[in-house]
Design an enzyme around this catalytic site. Sequence first.
Site, PDB file in Angstrom:
ATOM      1  N   ASP A  98     -79.486 -89.100  49.882  1.00  0.00           N
ATOM      2  CA  ASP A  98     -80.191 -90.711  49.659  1.00  0.00           C
ATOM      3  C   ASP A  98     -79.832 -91.193  48.285  1.00  0.00           C
ATOM      4  O   ASP A  98     -80.971 -90.453  47.582  1.00  0.00           O
ATOM      5  CB  ASP A  98     -81.515 -90.043  49.843  1.00  0.00           C
ATOM      6  N   ASP A 200     -79.881 -96.179  50.948  1.00  0.00           N
ATOM      7  CA  ASP A 200     -81.438 -97.489  51.304  1.00  0.00           C
ATOM      8  C   ASP A 200     -81.665 -99.160  51.085  1.00  0.00           C
ATOM      9  O   ASP A 200     -80.826 -99.516  49.917  1.00  0.00           O
ATOM     10  CB  ASP A 200     -82.623 -96.761  50.199  1.00  0.00           C
ATOM     11  N   GLU A 268     -77.891 -98.439  54.623  1.00  0.00           N
ATOM     12  CA  GLU A 268     -79.467 -98.588  55.942  1.00  0.00           C
ATOM     13  C   GLU A 268     -79.476-100.114  56.153  1.00  0.00           C
ATOM     14  O   GLU A 268     -79.413-100.673  54.660  1.00  0.00           O
ATOM     15  CB  GLU A 268     -80.535 -98.123  55.118  1.00  0.00           C
ATOM     16  N   HIS A 329     -86.384 -91.264  60.083  1.00  0.00           N
ATOM     17  CA  HIS A 329     -87.271 -90.955  59.393  1.00  0.00           C
ATOM     18  C   HIS A 329     -88.368 -91.848  60.066  1.00  0.00           C
ATOM     19  O   HIS A 329     -89.437 -92.110  59.141  1.00  0.00           O
ATOM     20  CB  HIS A 329     -87.483 -90.038  58.641  1.00  0.00           C
ATOM     21  N   ASP A 330     -88.269 -93.774  59.858  1.00  0.00           N
ATOM     22  CA  ASP A 330     -88.848 -94.642  59.875  1.00  0.00           C
ATOM     23  C   ASP A 330     -89.562 -95.125  61.208  1.00  0.00           C
ATOM     24  O   ASP A 330     -90.224 -96.119  61.105  1.00  0.00           O
ATOM     25  CB  ASP A 330     -88.302 -95.916  58.823  1.00  0.00           C
TER      26      ASP A 330
END
Length: 566
Positions: A98, A200, A268, A329-330
């Site tokens: 990431d 990210d 993302e 994960h969000d």
Amino acid sequence: MTALWWQMGVIYQIYPRSFQDTNGDGIGDLKGIERRLDYLAGLGVDAIWISPIYPSPMADFGYDVASYCDVDSRFGALADFDDLLAQAHERGLKVLLDFVPNHTSERHPWFVESRSSRDNLKRDWYIWRDPAPDGGPPNNWISDFGGSAWEWDKATSQYYYHAFLKEQADLNWRNPAVRAAMYDVMRFWFDRGVDGFRIDVLWHMVKAADFPDNPPNPDYRPAMGDMHRVLQLHSTDQPEVHRLAADMRAIADSYGTEGRGERVLIGEIYLPVDRLMHYYGQERAEVHLPFNFQLVDAPWEARALATLIADYEAALPPGGWPNWVLGNHDRPRVATKRGQAQARVAAMLLLTLRGTPTLYYGDELGLTDVAIPPAEVQDPRELREPGLALGRDPVRTPMPWDASANAGFTTAKPWLPLNADWPTRNVARMTTEPHSILRLYRRLLATRRAHPALSIGGFALPGGGGQRARICAPAWRGASHRGAQSRRTAASVGVAGLGGPVSAALGHCRRCSDGRRRCLAPPGGRGRDSNGRLTSSTGRTLTCASPCWRRSPGARRRAITVPGSW
Ligand code: GLC
Ligand code: CA
């Protein structure tokens, strides 16, 4: 055409705190991931993406990076990462990290310097502004975690900007020194052998130069969370971000052209499809895969899904590679949002659509969101705006491996509670159950591997509201990867139980400006010029109008049978 690994492959996201603990502190670590590599290879995925592992005060669980070229001691050390990478590669698994470029931890040495004085050399590495005339924040921008996105710094009498927590200060990417330093970070990991990055909040990286107020959101309701009071018109998705994405792509590509292995960049980006498509790049290539999150929130109804899939396919630019995601994960887990039965259907859809799928750890077990007692909440998102169901702890709970203490995740108290049904919903148990969702995932992944048409075939929806999904590999596919058959094949996959007929499809064809329908081919393939533009038989460049839902011309149909029961 030879497909690249990231086009054929399936990616599996690991939230490292929650995968496997090996030193008894209740937190997953790199050695834990290494211990579970055989599980991942056996499952049938091709790559792992590991959420941040860098040194961090963990205000946002690693998305607040204090040092980009190291490993947090809670996860291990750089040497552990090197071991993990070597072991993964030995099993044919790629490893993605990431990359968190938008912001650093407030404890990153760059920010410590930057806030030390107005004339420090790193002052301009972050976004500092004078107060508004009334002494308040410079504008009305709101943090994604609620409250003003500006934090007052008493010592230097200016505000700094943070799109997320005040502990996560936004870097100033307009500053060339920031760009150079961050590009070096990418090279550091690429040189170590990392196969790619998930980037990210890519669309946040550049803000409007004059910092105008964001417009109010006419649809705002308090239940949405504070950030939605305004539309992020000026604080995100600025034209200048595309230059950064293209620079990053050039760095990634340089490894491929030097024969050091193809690297992949996944962005993302939470934007509507038309905006999302820009991140494939226009004059210059940008990210390989702008994350397509549409299935996460889509109405779970067959026709709506079919339209969504077809519209996305039709919107892809020439050469743009599709990708699909059910969760991360969000976001709420798919089994919670859709229920256990539909989680299986969702798995089938995800793993039979063409393009690159990303799985979220635990979804292969049908894990659901775990209710977190208020006293155990960890996520700053929930702590700052409690009770709105915005917290992300419920989807980050430990992976249940077996029926031993703490589900084999740790010998200590896990950092978040386990799913209540872990004694039965765990890897060991579900491996032995012939009808478990885990067995379904394994079979789907094996089927996808055995039939490259599923990942790199064309796409078209059959006309007349057909009840079957069609998957065909059009004429251009002579893929040599993993024994792909070079002859044209087609598959029929029934997508049942979606509450109505669905036609996910293949043999991607479109109606073009000469009125004919054509199956799309890759750049240089039949019917495409070297830039990927459609051409007629006389070589004329064609423009695509509305998509049509016909099977690609000439594709022969053949059923693919998925082994075992599901
Ligand atoms: C991304 C991450 C999320 C994090 C945020 C700030 O959206 O996925 O977990 O909180 O960025 O870095
Ligand atoms: Ca540990």
